[in-house]
Structure formats: structure tokens, C-alpha cells
Write an enzyme that holds these catalytic residues in place. Structure first.
Site, PDB file in Angstrom:
ATOM      1  N   ARG A 100      23.637  -5.432 -18.365  1.00 63.68           N
ATOM      2  CA  ARG A 100      23.254  -5.904 -19.997  1.00 63.68           C
ATOM      3  C   ARG A 100      24.483  -5.749 -20.765  1.00 63.68           C
ATOM      4  O   ARG A 100      24.780  -4.442 -21.122  1.00 63.68           O
ATOM      5  CB  ARG A 100      22.105  -5.135 -20.481  1.00 63.68           C
ATOM      6  CG  ARG A 100      21.730  -5.240 -22.046  1.00 63.68           C
ATOM      7  CD  ARG A 100      20.329  -4.957 -22.458  1.00 63.68           C
ATOM      8  NE  ARG A 100      19.381  -6.098 -22.072  1.00 63.68           N
ATOM      9  CZ  ARG A 100      18.166  -5.932 -22.753  1.00 63.68           C
ATOM     10  NH1 ARG A 100      17.864  -5.087 -23.451  1.00 63.68           N
ATOM     11  NH2 ARG A 100      17.593  -7.232 -22.060  1.00 63.68           N
ATOM     12  N   HIS A 127      20.528 -15.135 -21.937  1.00 62.34           N
ATOM     13  CA  HIS A 127      19.086 -14.033 -21.497  1.00 62.34           C
ATOM     14  C   HIS A 127      18.369 -14.762 -20.489  1.00 62.34           C
ATOM     15  O   HIS A 127      17.233 -15.189 -20.753  1.00 62.34           O
ATOM     16  CB  HIS A 127      18.416 -13.470 -22.580  1.00 62.34           C
ATOM     17  CG  HIS A 127      17.613 -12.284 -22.214  1.00 62.34           C
ATOM     18  ND1 HIS A 127      17.442 -11.634 -21.075  1.00 62.34           N
ATOM     19  CD2 HIS A 127      16.875 -11.577 -22.944  1.00 62.34           C
ATOM     20  CE1 HIS A 127      16.912 -10.680 -21.093  1.00 62.34           C
ATOM     21  NE2 HIS A 127      16.301 -10.620 -21.976  1.00 62.34           N
ATOM     22  N   GLN A 130      15.019 -13.668 -18.976  1.00 57.27           N
ATOM     23  CA  GLN A 130      13.799 -13.711 -19.817  1.00 57.27           C
ATOM     24  C   GLN A 130      13.244 -15.483 -19.855  1.00 57.27           C
ATOM     25  O   GLN A 130      11.894 -15.411 -19.677  1.00 57.27           O
ATOM     26  CB  GLN A 130      14.292 -13.800 -21.416  1.00 57.27           C
ATOM     27  CG  GLN A 130      13.143 -13.715 -22.472  1.00 57.27           C
ATOM     28  CD  GLN A 130      12.211 -12.642 -22.146  1.00 57.27           C
ATOM     29  OE1 GLN A 130      12.557 -11.461 -21.909  1.00 57.27           O
ATOM     30  NE2 GLN A 130      10.868 -12.953 -22.042  1.00 57.27           N
ATOM     31  N   ASP A 218      11.728 -14.992 -32.034  1.00 60.64           N
ATOM     32  CA  ASP A 218      12.545 -13.836 -31.474  1.00 60.64           C
ATOM     33  C   ASP A 218      13.015 -13.071 -32.733  1.00 60.64           C
ATOM     34  O   ASP A 218      12.973 -13.662 -33.933  1.00 60.64           O
ATOM     35  CB  ASP A 218      13.715 -13.967 -30.530  1.00 60.64           C
ATOM     36  CG  ASP A 218      14.546 -12.884 -29.947  1.00 60.64           C
ATOM     37  OD1 ASP A 218      13.614 -11.796 -29.931  1.00 60.64           O
ATOM     38  OD2 ASP A 218      15.471 -13.111 -29.560  1.00 60.64           O
ATOM     39  N   CYS A 256       9.958 -12.619 -26.839  1.00 58.60           N
ATOM     40  CA  CYS A 256      10.512 -11.836 -25.508  1.00 58.60           C
ATOM     41  C   CYS A 256      10.227 -10.330 -25.568  1.00 58.60           C
ATOM     42  O   CYS A 256      10.371  -9.484 -24.825  1.00 58.60           O
ATOM     43  CB  CYS A 256      12.144 -12.171 -25.404  1.00 58.60           C
ATOM     44  SG  CYS A 256      13.150 -11.715 -26.750  1.00 58.60           S
ATOM     45  N   ARG A 284       8.417 -10.914 -16.284  1.00 57.18           N
ATOM     46  CA  ARG A 284       9.853 -10.362 -15.887  1.00 57.18           C
ATOM     47  C   ARG A 284       9.905  -9.643 -14.474  1.00 57.18           C
ATOM     48  O   ARG A 284      10.783  -9.975 -13.946  1.00 57.18           O
ATOM     49  CB  ARG A 284      10.175  -9.194 -17.128  1.00 57.18           C
ATOM     50  CG  ARG A 284      10.307  -9.999 -18.471  1.00 57.18           C
ATOM     51  CD  ARG A 284      11.596 -10.763 -18.717  1.00 57.18           C
ATOM     52  NE  ARG A 284      12.769 -10.156 -18.218  1.00 57.18           N
ATOM     53  CZ  ARG A 284      13.562  -9.599 -19.200  1.00 57.18           C
ATOM     54  NH1 ARG A 284      13.213  -9.175 -20.433  1.00 57.18           N
ATOM     55  NH2 ARG A 284      14.791  -9.088 -18.607  1.00 57.18           N
TER      56      ARG A 284
END
Ligand code: CP
Ligand code: NVA
Length: 301
Positions: A100, A127, A130, A218, A256, A284
Site C-alpha cells: 500500500r 485500488h 477493492q 467513497d 469501500c 475482500r
């Protein structure tokens, strides 16, 4: 060169569908693969995480492997050691690395210098893990994703970039509602539509919500973003019950997480019956296990 999971765009639709199939099989308990026996998978975090960290750590253990969680602050990276040296050395110790990263460039440089699979656990640009979980959640609710109206509201951030990539691989209609100054890069949209993606941009969020099957938003301030005038500018793009009423009656809400209730989404929507955010977070785990199965050549017998 090893296989990596850097972006949805790097993958063929069939490969993505195969990974999703394995994820559904794992979730329903039909298979319990252990391709990571005697393997160690490292994770490097340059930014905070709840879901990514826990789901990868638990998933790696369930696949028979050993997870190793590292924060860049505790590594010599924080004292100026190069990404190249770090990647070359780690390739001799562990079997894959999930990163990350603050910057997508760091992820790519790590990949260039590695001899082992590298997984994108979120960057400023994308991402992809996700979006695999999101697609799985949509498939669970609608059986397939083809032909659905998938509407995104608010900031054009890393998560949306991976949705745009996904629109080039799966036949759904991606609608993006955002104000001027927060719209996705035009070149990116052109490239995606040139490769067959169905994408429509709106300034009026009501138009994007009309007959939507999936409503997604988001946070308005992603990790690393300055607040500036974001809260004021993005306010008309809040997903609330009035907006939801325009969608199909069986529409679902995805986010997410983490979410800021009262900003990008109201409490009644995110905590309401049509919200699938907890299933999405659970997925996930299953999709990342399936991605690891793919990277370690697991084949369903
Ligand atoms: N959605 C997501 O990636 O969550 P975390 O930041 O908690 O990992
Ligand atoms: N866009 C958000 C996603 C968090 C999982 C961020 O980058 O902060």
C-alpha cells in the site's frame, strides 16, 4: 518474470472471471486451497489500513502461508534506503509482497526490481483488490454484472480509476457524477471508451442515479489529499435517500469503507437494507485469497 496484481487493466476478462470464480468457490466452502504452504507473504504499508491489512493477513494464513506485516516507517526505507535495494533483498526472503504505497511510482519501481509477485494494496492511482471484491458483491446480488447501470458519485479517486479499468473488461454501464474539477482524466476516459468501455459523465447526480442498479461513493478526502474546498464542492454529490429513490427498487449501495456518514453518504443509506458494505468488506477476504491462488498457480481440480 513473475505474475503481479498491479491493475485490473493488466488482466484479461477471462483471467478476472477465473479469479472471481475461485473467490465464489472459496466463500461457499466448496474449496479450501492451500497454495501458500511454506510461503511467506510480506505486506508493506505506507498508509493506514483496516480491511486490507486484516483480510490479507487472515487470508494468507487460511491459504497455508505466513503473513509478515511491515510499515515503511519501521524499515530502512524511512532512512532513505532505495526501493530497488529493498525489493531485491525482499525477493530473497519472502515469496510475494503486497504494497500500500503513497505513490503508484513506488509500487511500479518495487515491481521492476522484484523477482516475486507484487500486489497493489492501494496507491494514489488505483485500488484493484477493492474492485474485485465489489464485482463479487454485485455478482452475488444480481448474478451477473453485464448490462447493469453502475453509478459513481463524488470524487474521481483511486477507487474510481479501478472501476474505469473494470469497465473495459466487463460489459456494464459506468456512470460518473462529479463536479467540474473533480472529473476523471479525459485521456483515461477516452482510452477506456476506445477499448470498449461504456462510460457516461454527468454533472447532475440525479441523472446518474436514474435507473441505477448499483450506487457507489467513497470519501471526499482520500489519504494524502488536502481538504481545500472539497467538502463544499462535493456536497451536491452526497448519496442520500432522495437520490436512492431515483434508482431501481432493488438497487444496492457500495462503499469501500472507511466512510464518513453525513459527508459522501447519509446514515440511512449506508446503514439501510440496500447497503451491502459489510458483505463488500467480507469479500475482500475471498477475492484476495483468489488473487493469491492465481499468483501461486492454484488450479481447481
Ligand atoms: N477499503 C479499504 O481498502 O479499507 P482499508 O483502508 O481499511 O484497508
Ligand atoms: N479513496 C480512499 C480509499 C480508502 C480505502 C483513499 O485512498 O483514502
Amino acid at each position: 518474470m513473475s505474475a503481479n496484481f498491479i491493475d485490473i487493466a493488466d488482466y484479461k476478462t477471462k483471467q478476472l472471471n477465473d479469479i472471481l470464480f475461485v473467490a465464489h468457490q472459496i466463500k461457499s466452502g466448496l474449496i479450501s486451497p492451500t497454495p501458500l504452504l511454506n510461503k511467506t507473504i510480506a505486506m508493506i504499508f505506507e498508509k493506514s489500513s483496516t480491511r486490507t491489512r486484516i483480510s490479507f493477513e487472515v487470508g494468507i494464513k487460511q491459504l497455508g502461508g505466513t503473513p509478515l506485516v511491515l510499515t515503511s516507517n519501521d524499515m530502512q526505507l524511512s532512512r532513505g534506503e532505495t526501493i530497488g535495494d529493498t525489493a531485491r533483498v525482499m525477493s530473497r526472503y519472502v515469496d510475494a509482497v503486497m504494497i500500500r504505497a503513497q505513490s503508484h511510482k513506488t509500487l511500479l519501481e518495487f515491481k521492476e526490481n522484484s523477482e516475486i509477485p507484487i500486489i497493489n494494496g492501494l496507491t494514489n492511482v488505483s485500488h484493484p483488490c477493492q474492485i474485485m471484491a465489489d464485482i463479487m458483491t454485485i455478482q452475488e446480488n444480481f448474478n451477473c454484472i453485464e448490462g447493469l447501470n453502475i453509478s459513481w458519485f463524488g470524487d474521481s479517486n483511486n477507487v474510481l480509476k479501478s472501476w474505469i479499468d473494470a469497465a473495459t473488461k466487463f460489459k456494464f454501464n459506468l456512470r460518473i457524477a462529479s463536479p467540474k474539477g473533480y472529473q476523471p482524466n479525459q485521456k483515461l476516459i477516452k482510452m477506456a471508451t476506445d477499448s470498449g468501455a461504456q462510460i457516461n459523465l454527468y454533472e447532475d447526480s440525479h441523472k446518474a442515479a436514474l435507473d441505477a442498479d448499483v450506487l457507489i461513493t467513497d470519501v471526499w478526502i482520500s489519504m494524502g489529499d488536502e481538504e481545500g474546498t472539497r467538502l463544499k464542492d462535493l456536497k451536491p454529490y452526497q448519496v442520500n435517500s432522495k437520490l436512492f429513490e431515483l434508482a431501481h427498487s432493488d438497487a444496492i449501495f457500495l462503499h469501500c469503507l472507511p466512510a464518513i456518514r453525513g459527508n459522501e453518504v447519509t446514515e440511512d443509506v449506508i446503514d439501510g437494507p440496500q447497503s451491502k458494505v459489510i458483505e463488500e468488506a467480507e469479500n475482500r477476504l475471498h477475492t484476495q485469497k483468489a488473487i493469491l491462488c492465481h499468483l501461486f498457480n492454484y488450479k481447481i481440480k
